[in-house]
Design a protein around this motif. Structure first.
Motif, mmCIF file in Angstrom:
data_model
loop_
_atom_site.group_PDB
_atom_site.id
_atom_site.type_symbol
_atom_site.label_atom_id
_atom_site.label_comp_id
_atom_site.label_asym_id
_atom_site.label_seq_id
_atom_site.Cartn_x
_atom_site.Cartn_y
_atom_site.Cartn_z
ATOM 1 N N ALA A 48 0.824 -1.210 0.000
ATOM 2 C CA ALA A 48 0.000 0.000 0.000
ATOM 3 C C ALA A 48 0.855 1.256 0.000
ATOM 4 C CB ALA A 48 -0.927 -0.008 1.215
ATOM 5 N N MET A 49 1.961 1.242 0.751
ATOM 6 C CA MET A 49 2.827 2.412 0.818
ATOM 7 C C MET A 49 3.474 2.725 -0.525
ATOM 8 S SD MET A 49 4.784 2.134 4.487
ATOM 9 C CE MET A 49 3.927 2.493 6.024
ATOM 10 N N ARG A 50 3.699 1.715 -1.330
ATOM 11 C CA ARG A 50 4.376 1.920 -2.604
ATOM 12 C C ARG A 50 3.463 2.527 -3.670
ATOM 13 N NH1 ARG A 50 9.149 -1.717 -3.164
ATOM 14 N NH2 ARG A 50 8.739 -1.826 -5.405
ATOM 15 N N GLN A 51 2.178 2.596 -3.395
ATOM 16 C CA GLN A 51 1.231 3.099 -4.384
ATOM 17 C C GLN A 51 1.285 4.620 -4.490
ATOM 18 O OE1 GLN A 51 -0.461 0.846 -6.346
ATOM 19 N NE2 GLN A 51 0.878 -0.531 -5.174
ATOM 20 N N GLY A 52 0.667 5.149 -5.542
ATOM 21 C CA GLY A 52 0.570 6.590 -5.717
ATOM 22 C C GLY A 52 1.661 7.143 -6.603
ATOM 23 N N ASP A 53 1.689 8.474 -6.687
ATOM 24 C CA ASP A 53 2.711 9.141 -7.494
ATOM 25 C C ASP A 53 3.314 10.282 -6.691
ATOM 26 O OD1 ASP A 53 0.841 11.221 -7.550
ATOM 27 O OD2 ASP A 53 0.193 10.798 -9.598
ATOM 28 N N ILE A 54 4.248 10.991 -7.301
ATOM 29 C CA ILE A 54 5.011 12.012 -6.575
ATOM 30 C C ILE A 54 4.109 13.132 -6.082
ATOM 31 C CG2 ILE A 54 6.872 13.704 -6.792
ATOM 32 C CD1 ILE A 54 8.128 11.700 -8.867
ATOM 33 N N THR A 55 3.151 13.532 -6.897
ATOM 34 C CA THR A 55 2.223 14.578 -6.473
ATOM 35 C C THR A 55 1.399 14.132 -5.274
ATOM 36 O OG1 THR A 55 2.072 15.553 -8.686
ATOM 37 C CG2 THR A 55 0.248 15.986 -7.179
ATOM 38 N N ALA A 56 0.914 12.897 -5.310
ATOM 39 C CA ALA A 56 0.128 12.382 -4.181
ATOM 40 C C ALA A 56 0.975 12.310 -2.918
ATOM 41 C CB ALA A 56 -0.422 10.999 -4.529
ATOM 42 N N TRP A 57 2.240 11.957 -3.054
ATOM 43 C CA TRP A 57 3.124 11.864 -1.893
ATOM 44 C C TRP A 57 3.406 13.251 -1.323
ATOM 45 C CZ3 TRP A 57 6.919 8.374 -5.075
ATOM 46 C CH2 TRP A 57 6.279 7.153 -5.356
ATOM 47 N N LEU A 58 3.552 14.245 -2.193
ATOM 48 C CA LEU A 58 3.743 15.616 -1.717
ATOM 49 C C LEU A 58 2.498 16.093 -0.971
ATOM 50 C CD1 LEU A 58 5.383 18.310 -1.717
ATOM 51 C CD2 LEU A 58 4.183 18.880 -3.843
ATOM 52 N N ARG A 59 1.332 15.813 -1.518
ATOM 53 C CA ARG A 59 0.084 16.199 -0.856
ATOM 54 C C ARG A 59 -0.032 15.538 0.516
ATOM 55 N NH1 ARG A 59 -5.213 17.748 -2.665
ATOM 56 N NH2 ARG A 59 -4.546 17.550 -4.839
ATOM 57 N N GLU A 60 0.363 14.292 0.592
ATOM 58 C CA GLU A 60 0.331 13.547 1.849
ATOM 59 C C GLU A 60 1.225 14.209 2.901
ATOM 60 O OE1 GLU A 60 0.544 8.876 2.020
ATOM 61 O OE2 GLU A 60 2.582 9.719 2.044
ATOM 62 N N GLY A 61 2.456 14.610 2.494
ATOM 63 C CA GLY A 61 3.356 15.298 3.414
ATOM 64 C C GLY A 61 2.824 16.649 3.834
ATOM 65 N N TRP A 62 2.206 17.355 2.890
ATOM 66 C CA TRP A 62 1.583 18.650 3.167
ATOM 67 C C TRP A 62 0.479 18.497 4.229
ATOM 68 C CZ3 TRP A 62 -3.598 19.698 1.410
ATOM 69 C CH2 TRP A 62 -4.005 21.016 1.563
ATOM 70 N N ALA A 63 -0.350 17.475 4.072
ATOM 71 C CA ALA A 63 -1.409 17.227 5.058
ATOM 72 C C ALA A 63 -0.816 16.843 6.405
ATOM 73 C CB ALA A 63 -2.341 16.129 4.549
#
Length: 296
Positions: free
Chosen positions: A210-225
């Protein structure tokens, strides 16, 4: 206690803007990735790292993936030679506005765009070895930066550098960015069981997938949240309201609540980096194609 006193002394000698995750966080993200890439990818990584002398940075080594993970911070001490890379380490999107990746990325000089750029350089076998090695070091490092919440969100305060806080009894030049960069990383990663293998041992195969899913934009949004909820949100009742005149304290109770957050971010960074490295070194790498044109 001695270790904590030494860390406190080191803090007093640091410049105002700290290096993300310090060495420990970056090295752990790198090690998690190295343990999770394919054997073929690991062989390619080692092949590049054996050429570290080509970087011509004798004071900043890069012959292991752990050293390479810190190389982009180490070279900040080399003056103008690598000064162009300073803005690549962060992308502070305002936590009190709608998420806008582009607004925090002038001319592509930000962490998410540079991760994409380093991936394209790394995937292109026509690029000289020296440049691919630099791309590897920057990619490993910037994936660590991307998962440090204070490099993804801020409140017009340089990613928390202008937010004074105390870390328990440690005060003085401490601020919100420094706490997340160093103290929480040191504490969180070293908790039993510590280091890369200890963090990985806490995760099921389903968790890792599950952690490996997504893309760079989604990961940035996650860190922002995460910066809003766990960084600003732990020192302010309302993350968007400035702190009172008294310095907020990151207490032991708060630290214990944040340790799982730190360990999760480090795990995410390492596992996602492993995925990107495997993609970059594939013969049919998706990163060897020209980038799609983005809308401004």
């Amino acid at each position: 206690m001695i270790r904590r006193l030494l860390v406190a002394l080191a803090l007093l000698l640091l410049p105002t803007q700290a290096m993300a995750w310090w060495e420990f966080g970056h090295e752990t993200v790198a090690r998690i990735a190295y343990l999770n890439v394919s054997p073929a990818t690991r062989a390619e990584i080692d092949r590049l790292l054996r050429q570290s002398r080509l970087l011509e940075t004798p004071t900043c080594g890069a012959n292991t993936i752990e050293l390479a993970s810190y190389w982009p911070d180490c070279i900040k001490n080399l003056g103008e030679r690598f000064s162009y890379a300073s803005p690549w380490h962060y992308q502070n999107v305002n936590i009190c506005q709608a998420f806008d990746e582009n607004a925090a990325c002038p001319d592509g000089n930000c962490v998410s765009r540079q991760i994409e750029r380093q991936l394209r350089l790394l995937a292109d076998v026509r690029v000289p070895i020296r440049e691919r090695l630099m791309a590897l070091a920057f990619l490993v490092h910037l994936m660590g930066d991307l998962h440090q919440p204070m490099h993804a969100g801020d409140h017009n305060d340089l990613g928390g550098n202008r937010v004074p806080v105390d870390y328990g009894i440690i005060s003085g030049r401490t601020n919100l960015h420094l706490v997340w960069d160093g103290y929480l990383a040191e504490r969180g990663i070293s908790q039993p069981e510590g280091d890369a293998r200890g963090i990985l041992a806490e995760l099921s195969e389903a968790d890792r997938a599950a952690m490996r899913q997504g893309d760079i934009t989604a990961w940035l949004r996650e860190g922002w949240a995460a910066s809003r909820e766990f960084a600003y949100g732990t020192i302010r009742a309302d993350p968007c309201v400035a702190s009172p005149d008294t310095r907020p304290v990151v207490t032991e109770e708060i630290v214990r609540r944040l340790i799982p957050v730190v360990r999760r971010q480090v795990a995410r960074g390492g596992l996602r980096l492993a995925r990107l490295l495997d993609e970059a070194f594939r013969p049919d790498s998706p990163w060897s194609r020209p980038p799609e044109r983005r809308r401004s």
